[in-house]
Enzyme design. Structure first.
Site, PDB file in Angstrom:
ATOM      1  N   ARG A 100       0.830  -1.193   0.000  1.00 13.02           N
ATOM      2  CA  ARG A 100       0.000   0.000   0.000  1.00 13.02           C
ATOM      3  C   ARG A 100       0.868   1.247   0.000  1.00 13.02           C
ATOM      4  O   ARG A 100       2.031   1.221   0.411  1.00 13.02           O
ATOM      5  CB  ARG A 100      -0.938   0.001   1.198  1.00 13.02           C
ATOM      6  CG  ARG A 100      -0.270   0.236   2.528  1.00 13.02           C
ATOM      7  CD  ARG A 100      -1.187  -0.053   3.716  1.00 13.02           C
ATOM      8  NE  ARG A 100      -2.492   0.544   3.582  1.00 13.02           N
ATOM      9  CZ  ARG A 100      -3.602  -0.152   3.329  1.00 13.02           C
ATOM     10  NH1 ARG A 100      -3.558  -1.460   3.190  1.00 13.02           N
ATOM     11  NH2 ARG A 100      -4.753   0.458   3.227  1.00 13.02           N
ATOM     12  N   ALA A 121       6.560  -2.280  -4.650  1.00 14.87           N
ATOM     13  CA  ALA A 121       6.661  -1.498  -3.422  1.00 14.87           C
ATOM     14  C   ALA A 121       5.673  -0.332  -3.410  1.00 14.87           C
ATOM     15  O   ALA A 121       4.973  -0.066  -4.396  1.00 14.87           O
ATOM     16  CB  ALA A 121       8.085  -0.995  -3.241  1.00 14.87           C
ATOM     17  N   HIS A 122       5.660   0.385  -2.289  1.00 20.80           N
ATOM     18  CA  HIS A 122       4.659   1.431  -2.086  1.00 20.80           C
ATOM     19  C   HIS A 122       4.794   2.579  -3.093  1.00 20.80           C
ATOM     20  O   HIS A 122       5.869   2.945  -3.505  1.00 20.80           O
ATOM     21  CB  HIS A 122       4.700   1.975  -0.655  1.00 20.80           C
ATOM     22  CG  HIS A 122       6.019   2.510  -0.205  1.00 20.80           C
ATOM     23  ND1 HIS A 122       6.361   2.601   1.111  1.00 20.80           N
ATOM     24  CD2 HIS A 122       7.085   2.991  -0.878  1.00 20.80           C
ATOM     25  CE1 HIS A 122       7.562   3.109   1.237  1.00 20.80           C
ATOM     26  NE2 HIS A 122       8.020   3.366   0.038  1.00 20.80           N
ATOM     27  N   ASN A 123       3.633   3.082  -3.480  1.00 25.27           N
ATOM     28  CA  ASN A 123       3.505   4.238  -4.372  1.00 25.27           C
ATOM     29  C   ASN A 123       4.010   4.000  -5.785  1.00 25.27           C
ATOM     30  O   ASN A 123       4.230   4.952  -6.536  1.00 25.27           O
ATOM     31  CB  ASN A 123       4.197   5.475  -3.779  1.00 25.27           C
ATOM     32  CG  ASN A 123       3.477   6.012  -2.566  1.00 25.27           C
ATOM     33  OD1 ASN A 123       3.832   5.683  -1.438  1.00 25.27           O
ATOM     34  ND2 ASN A 123       2.459   6.834  -2.788  1.00 25.27           N
TER      35      ASN A 123
END
Length: 210
Positions: A100, A121-123
């Site tokens: 997230r 991974a995030h973003n």
């Protein structure tokens, strides 16, 4: 299926199949025609579009790897406030992890295919119809444009942008953004594939001369 755990305010569309042992967290939305195989975990607030397939053991929406570091060497966890959004016609293999976002959304766009054992991974943003093959990883806040191919065991460091229709060879490590579309890259650090072949040939010739 048996043992499926649904959180609060879950919205599930038509003709969705959720197989035994899966966990669907609070405020998750699952669009029409999705298939979620056994032991999949979808954390809170995530959004799945239509006709997605998620294979066993995959985790959608776990916390991104975010820590602040103190002067005395401790690691303080940063709250991961965002979610994961999957658009339509996506297939995600077994034992993948899609983290997230810290804020906003980690976004996987229409038609993306992930093999087994892939880390997003995030973003991150994964563009339409991209293919990411087994044991590959994309670090935080990296954007892949449409139809990018990552061959097996390749990796991209964080905060980069990869142009449309780029192909990254197996076991390659991308350390810089790629801005021209349609290129082929390989090696560590990744360079144009033809240059990498010439480099490997020169190294081989050098070793033979020793």
């Amino acid at each position: 299926g048996r043992g499926v755990n649904l959180g609060k305010n879950v919205v599930i569309g038509k003709n969705v199949h959720i197989v035994c042992g899966s966990y669907i967290g609070d405020n998750v939305t699952i669009g029409d025609g999705c298939v979620i195989y056994s032991n999949v975990s979808i954390y809170r607030d995530c959004v799945l579009g239509k006709n997605n397939i998620i294979h066993s053991g995959t985790v959608i929406g776990s916390d991104g790897f975010g820590f602040a570091h103190t002067e005395d060497g401790k690691h303080v966890k940063l709250y991961q406030n965002g979610n994961v959004v999957l658009e339509d016609d996506i297939e995600i293999g077994s034992n993948c992890c899609v983290d997230r976002a810290v804020f906003g959304s980690t976004l996987i766009k229409n038609g993306v295919k992930l093999d087994n054992l892939v880390q997003i991974a995030h973003n991150c943003e994964i563009g339409e119809h991209s293919i990411i093959v087994g044991q590959s990883g994309v670090a935080g806040s990296t954007k892949l444009h449409r139809n990018v191919i990552l061959a097996a065991q390749s990796g991209i460091i964080g905060h980069l942008e990869i142009a449309p229709f780029t192909t990254i060879g197996g076991k390659s490590g991308v350390t810089k953004s790629i801005k021209e579309p349609g290129g082929r890259f390989s090696g560590v650090p990744a360079i144009e594939h033809k240059k990498n072949l010439k480099l490997q040939a020169r190294i081989s010739q050098f070793l033979k001369s020793l």
